[in-house]
Design an enzyme around this catalytic site. Structure first.
Site, PDB file in Angstrom:
ATOM      1  N   CYS A 199       0.825  -1.215   0.000  1.00  0.00           N
ATOM      2  CA  CYS A 199       0.000   0.000   0.000  1.00  0.00           C
ATOM      3  C   CYS A 199       0.861   1.268   0.000  1.00  0.00           C
ATOM      4  CB  CYS A 199      -1.010  -0.058   1.135  1.00  0.00           C
ATOM      5  SG  CYS A 199      -2.441   0.974   0.797  1.00  0.00           S
ATOM      6  N   HIS A 218      -3.140  -5.216   1.839  1.00  0.00           N
ATOM      7  CA  HIS A 218      -2.354  -5.432   3.071  1.00  0.00           C
ATOM      8  C   HIS A 218      -2.322  -6.904   3.479  1.00  0.00           C
ATOM      9  CE1 HIS A 218      -2.000  -1.150   4.306  1.00  0.00           C
ATOM     10  NE2 HIS A 218      -3.142  -1.023   3.647  1.00  0.00           N
ATOM     11  N   GLU A 224      -0.377  -8.243   5.373  1.00  0.00           N
ATOM     12  CA  GLU A 224       0.051  -8.298   6.789  1.00  0.00           C
ATOM     13  C   GLU A 224      -1.141  -8.188   7.749  1.00  0.00           C
ATOM     14  OE1 GLU A 224       0.405  -5.853   4.713  1.00  0.00           O
ATOM     15  OE2 GLU A 224       0.214  -3.884   5.672  1.00  0.00           O
TER      16      GLU A 224
HETATM   17  N1  GLN Z   1      -3.333   6.212   0.350  1.00  0.00           N
HETATM   18  C1  GLN Z   1      -2.316   6.093   1.361  1.00  0.00           C
HETATM   19  C2  GLN Z   1      -1.104   6.963   1.015  1.00  0.00           C
HETATM   20  O1  GLN Z   1      -1.151   7.745   0.146  1.00  0.00           O
HETATM   21  C3  GLN Z   1      -1.883   4.657   1.542  1.00  0.00           C
HETATM   22  C4  GLN Z   1      -2.915   3.910   2.312  1.00  0.00           C
HETATM   23  C5  GLN Z   1      -2.414   2.691   3.008  1.00  0.00           C
HETATM   24  O2  GLN Z   1      -1.204   2.426   3.131  1.00  0.00           O
HETATM   25  N2  GLN Z   1      -3.332   1.939   3.546  1.00  0.00           N
HETATM   26  O3  GLN Z   1      -0.090   6.852   1.653  1.00  0.00           O
END
Ligand code: GLN
Length: 204
Positions: free
Chosen positions: A82, A173, A175
């Protein structure tokens, strides 16, 4: 006995503890990385989910942006989830942001409606015959991929798990679930058991 890779987890902000818990379940040693010195002896790095703007500022302040690029150049394996995926991308848009540029992808952080919703989905990957749970939280979208990027999973028509050589990227995610499939796959990349010639075919 086979030597397990020593894994570093960027521990600045975000859900780094969840990655540590997953590795512990797999019996793999980890260190939390907060300075370039913490990278010493590390074979594989995990960049967790969280807030990529905050994480990026910290990387630059600590000189970890440079150290991570050097780490990748000397063959270190890197797994970004992410926000970690955002940090690894070559280009980041909506809003634009600097990044490590270690994977030949362009990501869109918040595409005004195109952002993947925060939800849990079940999805097939090319890593195992069973579907895995995919937790999406304000996930970025992979908008462009270079020719060396392999798609390992898609969800709702979007690539969500991709790999370029020793770099693995999930927009969700892994994790945050009890399923360790994706981490196990990353450890195989880190141990050199899946080189880039060992192409895994993506599912339709
Ligand atoms: N949209 C988030 C960002 O720009 C990332 C979201 C996440 O890691 N769950 O960092």
């Amino acid at each position: 006995m086979e030597k397990l890779p020593k894994v570093g987890i960027l521990a600045v902000q975000g859900d780094f503890e969840a990655h540590a818990a997953t590795l512990a379940r797999l019996g793999v040693e980890h260190v939390f990385v907060r300075t370039p010195r913490d990278l010493e002896g590390v074979d594989a790095m995990i960049l967790p989910g969280g807030e990529s703007t905050t994480q990026w500022k910290f990387l630059v302040e600590e000189g970890l942006d440079r150290s991570l690029r050097e780490f990748a150049a000397r063959g270190g394996a890197i797994f970004g989830t992410c926000a970690g995926a955002i940090l690894l991308a070559r280009e980041v848009h909506h809003p634009d942001q600097a990044s490590l540029g270690l994977a030949d992808i362009t990501v869109i952080r918040n595409a005004y409606g195109r952002q993947l919703a925060s939800e849990v989905r079940s999805g097939l990957t090319s890593l195992s015959p069973e579907p895995i749970e995919m937790v999406f939280i304000r996930a970025p979208i992979i908008d462009r991929m270079g020719p060396n990027v392999e798609v390992l999973a898609t969800s709702q028509g979007q690539p969500v798990l991709v790999r370029q050589g020793r770099t693995l990227i999930a927009t969700f995610h892994p994790e945050l679930t009890s399923d360790t499939t994706v981490h196990e796959y990353f450890l195989r990349i880190a141990s050199g058991k899946l080189d880039s010639a060992d192409k895994v075919l993506a599912r339709d």
